[in-house]
Design an enzyme around this catalytic site. Sequence first.
Site, PDB file in Angstrom:
ATOM      1  N   GLY A 239       0.760  -1.241   0.000  1.00  0.00           N
ATOM      2  CA  GLY A 239       0.000   0.000   0.000  1.00  0.00           C
ATOM      3  C   GLY A 239       0.792   1.292   0.000  1.00  0.00           C
ATOM      4  O   GLY A 239       0.209   2.373  -0.120  1.00  0.00           O
ATOM      5  N   CYS A 342     -14.184   3.901 -28.039  1.00  0.00           N
ATOM      6  CA  CYS A 342     -15.482   4.565 -28.137  1.00  0.00           C
ATOM      7  C   CYS A 342     -16.131   4.713 -26.759  1.00  0.00           C
ATOM      8  O   CYS A 342     -17.149   4.070 -26.461  1.00  0.00           O
ATOM      9  CB  CYS A 342     -16.379   3.792 -29.084  1.00  0.00           C
ATOM     10  SG  CYS A 342     -15.581   3.599 -30.676  1.00  0.00           S
ATOM     11  N   TYR A 371      -0.169  -1.535 -12.177  1.00  0.00           N
ATOM     12  CA  TYR A 371      -1.584  -1.478 -12.527  1.00  0.00           C
ATOM     13  C   TYR A 371      -1.786  -0.877 -13.919  1.00  0.00           C
ATOM     14  O   TYR A 371      -2.738  -0.153 -14.173  1.00  0.00           O
ATOM     15  CB  TYR A 371      -2.379  -0.712 -11.450  1.00  0.00           C
ATOM     16  CG  TYR A 371      -2.142  -1.291 -10.068  1.00  0.00           C
ATOM     17  CD1 TYR A 371      -2.713  -2.509  -9.721  1.00  0.00           C
ATOM     18  CD2 TYR A 371      -1.304  -0.662  -9.155  1.00  0.00           C
ATOM     19  CE1 TYR A 371      -2.460  -3.084  -8.481  1.00  0.00           C
ATOM     20  CE2 TYR A 371      -1.046  -1.230  -7.906  1.00  0.00           C
ATOM     21  CZ  TYR A 371      -1.628  -2.440  -7.580  1.00  0.00           C
ATOM     22  OH  TYR A 371      -1.384  -3.010  -6.371  1.00  0.00           O
TER      23      TYR A 371
HETATM   24  C1  LIG Z   1      -3.146  -4.746  -3.981  1.00  0.00           C
HETATM   25  C2  LIG Z   1      -2.609  -5.458  -2.796  1.00  0.00           C
HETATM   26  C3  LIG Z   1      -1.293  -5.239  -2.370  1.00  0.00           C
HETATM   27  C4  LIG Z   1      -0.357  -4.261  -3.038  1.00  0.00           C
HETATM   28  O1  LIG Z   1      -0.775  -2.943  -2.950  1.00  0.00           O
HETATM   29  P1  LIG Z   1       0.200  -1.775  -3.439  1.00  0.00           P
HETATM   30  O2  LIG Z   1      -0.563  -0.558  -3.145  1.00  0.00           O
HETATM   31  O3  LIG Z   1       0.431  -1.968  -4.884  1.00  0.00           O
HETATM   32  O4  LIG Z   1       1.452  -1.879  -2.639  1.00  0.00           O
HETATM   33  C5  LIG Z   1      -0.830  -5.966  -1.303  1.00  0.00           C
HETATM   34  N1  LIG Z   1      -1.622  -6.854  -0.649  1.00  0.00           N
HETATM   35  C6  LIG Z   1      -2.886  -7.086  -1.042  1.00  0.00           C
HETATM   36  C7  LIG Z   1      -3.692  -8.071  -0.296  1.00  0.00           C
HETATM   37  C8  LIG Z   1      -3.427  -6.398  -2.101  1.00  0.00           C
HETATM   38  O5  LIG Z   1      -4.695  -6.624  -2.469  1.00  0.00           O
END
Ligand SMILES: *Cc1c(COP(=O)(O)O)cnc(C)c1O
Length: 422
Positions: A239, A342, A371
């Site tokens: 995250g 479109c 992503y």
């Molecule tokens: C998406 C996700 C991550 C990675 O999130 P980032 O923001 O890309 O670091 C880690 N753990 C879980 C369970 C996720 O769904």
Amino acid sequence: MNDFVYREGRLYCGDLGIEEIADSVGTPFYCYSLPTIRRHVRVFEESLRGVDHQTCFAVKANANLAVLAALGRMGIGADVVSGGELFKVLRAGIDPGRIVYSGVGKRVDEIDMALTAGILMFNIESEQELEVLAARASILNKRAPIAIRVNPDVDPETHPYISTGLKENKFGIDIDAALDQYRKAVRLDHVDVMGLDCHIGSQLTEVKPFLDAVERLKVLVSRLEEDGIHLRYLDLGGGLGITYEHEEPPHPSEYGSAMVKAAGDLGMKLIFEPGRVIVGNAGILVSRVLYRKETSGKTFIIVDAGMNDLIRPAFYNAYHEIGVVVEKGIGREKVDVVGPICESSDFLAKDRELPVLDRGDLIAVMSAGAYGFTMASNYNSRPKAAEVLVDKDKFYLVNRRQTYDDLTSGETIPDAIMEEGD
Ligand SMILES: *Cc1c(COP(=O)(O)O)cnc(C)c1O
């Protein structure tokens, strides 16, 4: 600082000109810098030095096989959320003992696959999932190592679509209900209760929500200890945010030292699941201008990459910096950079001031390594873009552009339709 730099007005990745790569592979394409990915890994690992931990890259951020293999060779594991991701990381040579499996909707065949592979841990997101896992482990005569993913109900202060740790989100088990789940889990045959997991959201730009979550997890850990349930792993999720525009997320070293300070003394092995912070700024999407079009009061730059290639602007109204691959000396103007699809939401930038662009010019959509390609689709029957990995003065086409034949490769026309007249 990254590997994408301008020299004499031309954008480079390492020692290679983006224009030369475009001439060779065509557009659109994703371009990843291997040295940048490696540097991000080293910085992240450095921030956790001296602490027993395992970093498990969140594969949904970038699932390119060559990228996964490079990460695996650096000792990085994987956080997977599907059988397909598990298949890819195993194919890329990532050690099953370094794989955790998250996600609210694991199918039976996916569970079986992970049990057979012998992964480190299942991050359990519901009571029923735990029951199904226990049953499958029993049938296959395997042991299922688990952590329970709890929802600590903290506000990550990020985009609502990428926040996952609030009570209203579908993820994890309510932290107040987790104790009961653990009591149940330790009584299950074929289940080894190994850890506690949380992931509160993505693109976080403050340390505080992470620390709030850790504090809540620690309360649960000590409560579990009182019950005689001793856990070996504490999975703190991913995250950590990156800079797309003006965000100032904590540096990984700040994040790492805060996490270590908060959780390093529990005697548990820490697991981290970073995605975006490893690959986000290590990749760009390169596209060519097809047309410029002026309507009353607006100028559109129509490029050959669309929302099927990079959906983040359409999906989250995300900002991506747009670079011009060969700088132009002449004036600037405010434009919308749009794709060929479109849909009105098919844009890469809105009301953006850019050098005056025209047919044939190349643009680079920055910070597209996370992503990006993983969220690409074949919408409008557009073949998926190529992916290129650059290592200093060499580039590798690590995923060729899809062909038209790829678009129909799984489809069949029943004979009955062809036999029917009109
Ligand atoms: C998406 C996700 C991550 C990675 O999130 P980032 O923001 O890309 O670091 C880690 N753990 C879980 C369970 C996720 O769904």
